[in-house]
Motif scaffolding. Structure first.
Motif, PDB file in Angstrom:
ATOM      1  N   GLY A   7     -53.003  77.490  40.859  1.00 41.27           N
ATOM      2  CA  GLY A   7     -53.949  78.118  39.953  1.00 41.27           C
ATOM      3  C   GLY A   7     -53.391  79.420  39.435  1.00 41.27           C
ATOM      4  O   GLY A   7     -52.450  79.976  39.992  1.00 41.27           O
ATOM      5  N   PRO A   8     -53.943  79.940  38.357  1.00 43.27           N
ATOM      6  CA  PRO A   8     -53.442  81.187  37.782  1.00 43.27           C
ATOM      7  C   PRO A   8     -53.696  82.365  38.699  1.00 43.27           C
ATOM      8  O   PRO A   8     -54.674  82.401  39.447  1.00 43.27           O
ATOM      9  N   GLN A   9     -52.798  83.333  38.636  1.00 49.11           N
ATOM     10  CA  GLN A   9     -52.965  84.540  39.444  1.00 49.11           C
ATOM     11  C   GLN A   9     -54.233  85.270  39.031  1.00 49.11           C
ATOM     12  O   GLN A   9     -54.593  85.318  37.864  1.00 49.11           O
ATOM     13  N   GLY A  10     -54.924  85.845  40.030  1.00 47.89           N
ATOM     14  CA  GLY A  10     -56.126  86.604  39.752  1.00 47.89           C
ATOM     15  C   GLY A  10     -57.391  85.779  39.704  1.00 47.89           C
ATOM     16  O   GLY A  10     -58.471  86.327  39.524  1.00 47.89           O
ATOM     17  N   THR A  11     -57.304  84.455  39.838  1.00 49.39           N
ATOM     18  CA  THR A  11     -58.499  83.626  39.837  1.00 49.39           C
ATOM     19  C   THR A  11     -59.245  83.802  41.157  1.00 49.39           C
ATOM     20  O   THR A  11     -58.648  84.139  42.179  1.00 49.39           O
ATOM     21  N   PRO A  12     -60.569  83.577  41.162  1.00 53.80           N
ATOM     22  CA  PRO A  12     -61.336  83.755  42.396  1.00 53.80           C
ATOM     23  C   PRO A  12     -60.909  82.767  43.472  1.00 53.80           C
ATOM     24  O   PRO A  12     -60.345  81.702  43.195  1.00 53.80           O
ATOM     25  N   MET A  13     -61.188  83.126  44.694  1.00 55.48           N
ATOM     26  CA  MET A  13     -60.851  82.270  45.826  1.00 55.48           C
ATOM     27  C   MET A  13     -61.825  81.102  45.925  1.00 55.48           C
ATOM     28  O   MET A  13     -63.042  81.296  45.883  1.00 55.48           O
ATOM     29  N   ASP A  14     -61.289  79.910  46.041  1.00 57.46           N
ATOM     30  CA  ASP A  14     -62.085  78.704  46.250  1.00 57.46           C
ATOM     31  C   ASP A  14     -61.981  78.347  47.731  1.00 57.46           C
ATOM     32  O   ASP A  14     -61.078  77.629  48.155  1.00 57.46           O
ATOM     33  N   VAL A  15     -62.910  78.863  48.522  1.00 55.03           N
ATOM     34  CA  VAL A  15     -62.822  78.704  49.966  1.00 55.03           C
ATOM     35  C   VAL A  15     -62.879  77.242  50.371  1.00 55.03           C
ATOM     36  O   VAL A  15     -62.186  76.809  51.302  1.00 55.03           O
ATOM     37  N   ALA A  16     -63.663  76.449  49.667  1.00 61.31           N
ATOM     38  CA  ALA A  16     -63.792  75.039  50.016  1.00 61.31           C
ATOM     39  C   ALA A  16     -62.468  74.294  49.890  1.00 61.31           C
ATOM     40  O   ALA A  16     -62.234  73.294  50.588  1.00 61.31           O
ATOM     41  N   ALA A  17     -61.580  74.773  49.020  1.00 63.35           N
ATOM     42  CA  ALA A  17     -60.299  74.104  48.806  1.00 63.35           C
ATOM     43  C   ALA A  17     -59.233  74.528  49.805  1.00 63.35           C
ATOM     44  O   ALA A  17     -58.146  73.943  49.840  1.00 63.35           O
ATOM     45  N   LEU A  18     -59.532  75.539  50.617  1.00 64.64           N
ATOM     46  CA  LEU A  18     -58.542  76.050  51.566  1.00 64.64           C
ATOM     47  C   LEU A  18     -58.489  75.207  52.833  1.00 64.64           C
ATOM     48  O   LEU A  18     -59.516  74.740  53.332  1.00 64.64           O
ATOM     49  N   ALA A  78     -55.962  87.097  44.033  1.00 67.83           N
ATOM     50  CA  ALA A  78     -57.227  87.039  44.769  1.00 67.83           C
ATOM     51  C   ALA A  78     -57.624  85.627  45.155  1.00 67.83           C
ATOM     52  O   ALA A  78     -58.545  85.443  45.958  1.00 67.83           O
ATOM     53  N   ASP A  79     -56.934  84.627  44.606  1.00 63.86           N
ATOM     54  CA  ASP A  79     -57.244  83.245  44.996  1.00 63.86           C
ATOM     55  C   ASP A  79     -56.785  82.946  46.414  1.00 63.86           C
ATOM     56  O   ASP A  79     -57.295  82.017  47.049  1.00 63.86           O
ATOM     57  N   VAL A  80     -55.837  83.755  46.955  1.00 63.94           N
ATOM     58  CA  VAL A  80     -55.336  83.466  48.303  1.00 63.94           C
ATOM     59  C   VAL A  80     -55.186  84.687  49.201  1.00 63.94           C
ATOM     60  O   VAL A  80     -54.942  84.530  50.397  1.00 63.94           O
ATOM     61  N   LEU A  94     -45.864  86.623  49.609  1.00 57.47           N
ATOM     62  CA  LEU A  94     -46.859  86.094  50.536  1.00 57.47           C
ATOM     63  C   LEU A  94     -47.865  85.214  49.807  1.00 57.47           C
ATOM     64  O   LEU A  94     -48.258  84.150  50.322  1.00 57.47           O
ATOM     65  N   ALA A  95     -48.296  85.651  48.639  1.00 50.06           N
ATOM     66  CA  ALA A  95     -49.257  84.856  47.870  1.00 50.06           C
ATOM     67  C   ALA A  95     -48.691  83.479  47.553  1.00 50.06           C
ATOM     68  O   ALA A  95     -49.378  82.454  47.714  1.00 50.06           O
ATOM     69  N   ASP A  96     -47.452  83.430  47.104  1.00 49.10           N
ATOM     70  CA  ASP A  96     -46.831  82.143  46.784  1.00 49.10           C
ATOM     71  C   ASP A  96     -46.711  81.270  48.032  1.00 49.10           C
ATOM     72  O   ASP A  96     -46.995  80.069  47.992  1.00 49.10           O
ATOM     73  N   TYR A  97     -46.321  81.888  49.134  1.00 53.30           N
ATOM     74  CA  TYR A  97     -46.148  81.158  50.393  1.00 53.30           C
ATOM     75  C   TYR A  97     -47.461  80.508  50.829  1.00 53.30           C
ATOM     76  O   TYR A  97     -47.512  79.318  51.160  1.00 53.30           O
ATOM     77  N   TYR A  98     -48.539  81.286  50.821  1.00 54.79           N
ATOM     78  CA  TYR A  98     -49.818  80.755  51.295  1.00 54.79           C
ATOM     79  C   TYR A  98     -50.480  79.843  50.267  1.00 54.79           C
ATOM     80  O   TYR A  98     -51.141  78.865  50.632  1.00 54.79           O
ATOM     81  N   ARG A  99     -50.284  80.115  48.992  1.00 53.19           N
ATOM     82  CA  ARG A  99     -50.856  79.239  47.961  1.00 53.19           C
ATOM     83  C   ARG A  99     -50.291  77.828  48.073  1.00 53.19           C
ATOM     84  O   ARG A  99     -51.015  76.836  47.944  1.00 53.19           O
TER      85      ARG A  99
END
Length: 299
Positions: free
Chosen positions: A3-14, A101-103, A60-65
């Motif tokens: 997803g694009p950087q800065g998008t809200p976190m989708d907890v259900a998808a984690l 912020a998505d991750v 870190l963001a890329d790693y966890y995304r």
């Protein structure tokens, strides 16, 4: 998770939320310069981690995304003991995390010895930079958690309904170096957090790590104080004390959190060993994601 950087976190998808990861490089660093120093190498040796990459926030963001996970990210401000400003700064971590912020969930760190200036910095970090909690490392910062010098910081954190994460027990910092690098383990007995929990009943607290050699103390505090949680970072689950596994599976099933201590321990290594623990199937999702999502106000 993409997803694009800065998008809200989708907890259900984690798949999971890792509540304990370290940022150890700035986006302004020269990648060719390497770095980390002898202390970083000694810690990697302590964790038997081999060659460890120093991660920036975007890394870190890329790693966890890519792993469909979210992560709490922070540095540690040890100015009083080390004489060095934190690198990168909590401001940089927060600003960079906001772009991911998505991750990512930014925590800050303020050395309690900074006094009134530190309290002002903490308020700015919350109100202007949007940090969601604060990391304390009593051994590396040289203070007992129940020392009144830290209470003004706790007041600001509690006022804003945020979380204080305390390192507890043995530490890889200074391990194996002469005199342990001058660091004193006594500061990180989790029982010293009990007064904090009593004096700040609205403060959300995480006791980080299996608290060797004070595991029973950590369990007692978490059992007694409603807003005290335990994260499982810094150890491979195959080394967890039996009583920790027993309480995580039963009485503390809603108060135990997945944490890796990345980059010294990868989530893959942690999760592979966690899969072999005798944890009830209905408890696993609580530990891996649901408890953290509730604690951090993500759901």
């Amino acid at each position: 998770m993409s997803g694009p950087q800065g998008t809200p976190m989708d907890v259900a998808a984690l798949e999971a939320i890792d509540v304990h990861t370290h940022v150890q490089a700035s986006v302004l660093d020269d990648p060719a310069a390497g770095g980390g120093g002898d202390g970083f190498a000694a810690m990697a040796d302590y964790f038997k981690a081999g060659e460890v990459t120093r991660y920036t926030v975007p890394m870190l963001a890329d790693y966890y995304r890519r792993r469909r996970m979210a992560a709490v990210v922070f540095c540690v401000d040890t100015m009083h003991v080390s004489g060095r400003e934190p690198h990168p700064s909590s401001e940089e971590i927060a600003e960079q995390a906001a772009r991911h912020a998505d991750v990512l969930i930014p925590f800050a760190s303020v050395d309690p010895h900074r006094g009134a200036a530190g309290v002002r910095a903490a308020r700015r970090l919350i109100e202007e930079h949007g940090v969601r909690g604060f990391k304390f490392h009593p051994t590396s910062q040289g203070f007992f958690p129940d020392d009144r010098l830290a209470y003004p910081l706790y007041e600001v954190i509690a006022e804003h309904g945020l979380t204080a994460l305390f390192h507890t027990g043995q530490t890889g910092a200074g391990a194996g170096t002469p005199g342990g690098g001058g660091l004193r383990l006594k500061y990180s007995n989790p029982m010293r957090v009990d007064d904090v929990a009593a004096d700040f009943p609205d403060l959300q607290i995480i006791l980080a790590h299996p608290s060797f050699p004070w595991q029973d103390e950590a369990l007692a505090v978490a059992m007694h104080k409603p807003k005290v949680y335990i994260d499982l970072s810094g150890w491979s689950p195959k080394y967890f004390p039996p009583q920790l596994v027993r309480y995580a599976n039963t009485l503390l099933k809603d108060k135990v959190l997945f944490g890796s201590d990345f980059p010294m321990i990868t989530p893959e290594r942690w999760l592979a060993d966690f899969a072999k623990l005798e944890i009830k199937e209905e408890v696993r999702p609580k530990i891996l994601k649901e408890n953290a999502a509730r604690l951090l106000g993500l759901t």
